[in-house]
Design a protein around this motif. Structure first.
Motif, short mmCIF file in Angstrom:
data_model
loop_
_atom_site.label_atom_id
_atom_site.label_comp_id
_atom_site.label_asym_id
_atom_site.label_seq_id
_atom_site.Cartn_x
_atom_site.Cartn_y
_atom_site.Cartn_z
N THR A 7 0.83 -1.21 0.00
CA THR A 7 0.00 0.00 0.00
C THR A 7 0.86 1.26 0.00
O THR A 7 0.60 2.20 -0.76
N LEU A 8 1.90 1.27 0.83
CA LEU A 8 2.80 2.42 0.88
C LEU A 8 3.52 2.60 -0.45
O LEU A 8 3.67 3.73 -0.94
N ALA A 9 3.97 1.50 -1.04
CA ALA A 9 4.65 1.56 -2.34
C ALA A 9 3.71 2.08 -3.42
O ALA A 9 4.11 2.87 -4.29
N GLY B 220 1.49 8.60 -6.62
CA GLY B 220 1.27 10.00 -6.30
C GLY B 220 -0.03 10.22 -5.55
O GLY B 220 -0.44 11.35 -5.33
N GLY B 221 -0.71 9.11 -5.19
CA GLY B 221 -1.97 9.23 -4.47
C GLY B 221 -3.16 8.91 -5.34
O GLY B 221 -3.02 8.56 -6.52
N VAL B 222 -4.34 9.03 -4.78
CA VAL B 222 -5.55 8.63 -5.51
C VAL B 222 -5.83 9.51 -6.71
O VAL B 222 -6.56 9.11 -7.63
N ASP B 223 -5.26 10.73 -6.73
CA ASP B 223 -5.47 11.60 -7.89
C ASP B 223 -4.45 11.36 -8.99
O ASP B 223 -4.52 11.96 -10.07
N GLY B 224 -3.48 10.47 -8.73
CA GLY B 224 -2.47 10.16 -9.75
C GLY B 224 -1.62 11.35 -10.13
O GLY B 224 -1.14 11.46 -11.27
N ASP B 225 -1.39 12.25 -9.18
CA ASP B 225 -0.62 13.46 -9.45
C ASP B 225 0.66 13.42 -8.63
O ASP B 225 0.62 13.51 -7.40
N GLY B 226 1.80 13.29 -9.31
CA GLY B 226 3.07 13.14 -8.62
C GLY B 226 3.57 11.72 -8.77
O GLY B 226 3.34 11.07 -9.79
N GLY B 227 4.25 11.22 -7.76
CA GLY B 227 4.74 9.85 -7.81
C GLY B 227 5.93 9.68 -8.72
O GLY B 227 6.54 10.64 -9.20
N GLN C 160 5.29 -5.15 -6.23
CA GLN C 160 3.91 -5.23 -6.70
C GLN C 160 3.17 -3.92 -6.49
O GLN C 160 2.47 -3.43 -7.38
N GLY C 161 3.34 -3.34 -5.31
CA GLY C 161 2.67 -2.08 -5.01
C GLY C 161 3.14 -0.96 -5.91
O GLY C 161 2.33 -0.15 -6.39
N GLY D 237 1.01 1.12 -8.60
CA GLY D 237 0.95 2.57 -8.51
C GLY D 237 1.30 3.25 -9.82
O GLY D 237 0.63 4.20 -10.25
N ILE D 238 2.34 2.78 -10.48
CA ILE D 238 2.73 3.35 -11.76
C ILE D 238 1.66 3.09 -12.80
O ILE D 238 1.32 3.98 -13.61
N ALA D 239 1.10 1.88 -12.80
CA ALA D 239 0.02 1.56 -13.74
C ALA D 239 -1.17 2.48 -13.52
O ALA D 239 -1.78 2.98 -14.48
N TYR D 240 -1.52 2.71 -12.26
CA TYR D 240 -2.65 3.59 -11.94
C TYR D 240 -2.38 5.01 -12.42
O TYR D 240 -3.26 5.66 -13.02
N HIS D 241 -1.18 5.51 -12.17
CA HIS D 241 -0.82 6.87 -12.59
C HIS D 241 -0.95 7.00 -14.11
O HIS D 241 -1.52 7.98 -14.61
N LEU D 242 -0.41 6.03 -14.84
CA LEU D 242 -0.46 6.09 -16.30
C LEU D 242 -1.89 5.95 -16.82
O LEU D 242 -2.25 6.53 -17.84
N PHE D 243 -2.70 5.17 -16.10
CA PHE D 243 -4.10 5.03 -16.50
C PHE D 243 -4.83 6.37 -16.35
O PHE D 243 -5.61 6.77 -17.22
#
Length: 230
Positions: free
Chosen positions: A89-91, A97-104, A173-174, A178-184
Motif C-alpha cells: 500500500t505504501l509503495a 502519487g496518491g488517488v489523484d495520480g498526481d506526482g509519484g 507489486q505495489g 501505482g505506476i500503472a494507476y498513474h499512467l491510467f
C-alpha cells in the motif's frame, strides 16, 4: 543484466497488447501507405489511434484484477501477509502519487523542468523496471550486509534478512500497481502529450501509448518471479 531482465518481461506484456490492437503489421503498413497516397494519412492515423484507445480501455480492469491478486494473498494467510500488504500500500501511494495520480514516480521528470514533463522514460514500463531493479538490488545488498554482521547482533537484522524477499515482492507489486494507476489516469482523466516521442501523433495516440503502458505494468504484478522474491 537485472534491469534488462525485468524490462524484457514487461516488454513482452506490452507486445501482446500491441498485437491485439494491430490488425497485423503488414496490413497496418499497407493501409498507412494507401492513406498516404490518397492524402488521408492524418485521418487514418487518427482512426487507428481511436481504435487503439478503445482496445486498451480495459487497462482499468487489469489494474483492478492485479490489486485483487494482492488482496487474495492477504486472505490466504492474514497473519503473515498483513505486513506485506502495508508495504504494498505504501509503495502504491508513493509510486502513483496518491488517488489523484498526481506526482509519484512518473512525475519525477518534472525535476528537469516543466518542459521535460511526460517523458516516455518515466511515463512507461521503463520506470517500473527501474524501481524493481533498485528493490532487487537492495535485497541483494541486505543479504551481503547480513553475512558480515558480528556473531552478536540485534535479532531484528535476522528478521529483516529472513523476510526481505517477501517485502521486496510486496513493494515491487505495489510500485507497479501505482505506476500503472498513474499512467491510467494520464490516459483517461489527465490527458497530455509525450514530449519526446520520435514521431508526431494525434493526442489519441499519446493516450493509447499511456494506456498500453498502464496495462502492461499492471499485468506485470501477476508475472513477477515468485521464486526470486520468495
Amino acid at each position: 543484466m537485472l534491469f534488462g531482465k525485468v524490462t524484457w518481461r514487461r516488454a513482452k506484456n506490452f507486445g501482446r497488447l500491441v498485437g491485439r490492437i494491430c490488425k497485423g503489421t503488414v496490413g497496418e503498413i499497407t493501409d498507412g501507405y494507401n492513406a498516404h497516397r490518397t492524402g488521408s494519412f492524418a485521418d487514418h492515423a487518427k482512426s487507428r489511434a481511436h481504435a487503439a484507445k478503445e482496445s486498451i480501455s480495459s487497462a482499468g480492469v487489469t489494474i483492478a484484477a492485479s490489486a485483487k491478486t494482492i488482496q487474495e494473498d492477504l486472505q490466504s494467510n492474514p497473519r503473515i501477509n498483513a505486513p506485506a500488504l502495508v508495504v504494498s500500500t505504501l509503495a502504491f501511494l508513493v509510486a502513483s502519487g496518491g488517488v489523484d495520480g498526481d506526482g509519484g514516480v512518473p512525475d519525477l521528470d518534472l525535476l528537469a523542468g516543466i518542459d521535460a514533463h511526460r517523458s516516455i522514460f518515466t511515463h512507461s514500463i521503463i520506470s517500473g523496471a527501474a524501481i524493481e531493479t533498485f528493490l532487487l538490488s537492495s535485497a541483494s545488498f541486505v543479504s551481503i550486509a547480513h553475512s558480515f554482521l558480528p556473531e552478536r547482533h540485534d535479532p531484528i537484522w535476522d528478521s529483516i534478512a529472513k523476510h526481505k524477499d517477501r517485502y521486496v515482492l510486496a513493494a515491487s507489486q505495489g510500485a507497479s500497481l501505482g505506476i500503472a494507476y498513474h499512467l491510467f489516469v494520464d490516459s483517461t482523466a489527465d490527458i497530455g502529450a509525450y514530449h519526446d516521442l520520435p514521431v508526431s501523433l494525434p493526442i489519441e495516440g499519446h493516450e493509447a501509448i499511456a494506456g498500453a503502458n498502464a496495462a502492461a505494468e499492471a499485468i506485470d504484478v501477476k508475472h513477477k518471479d515468485q521464486k526470486r522474491h520468495g
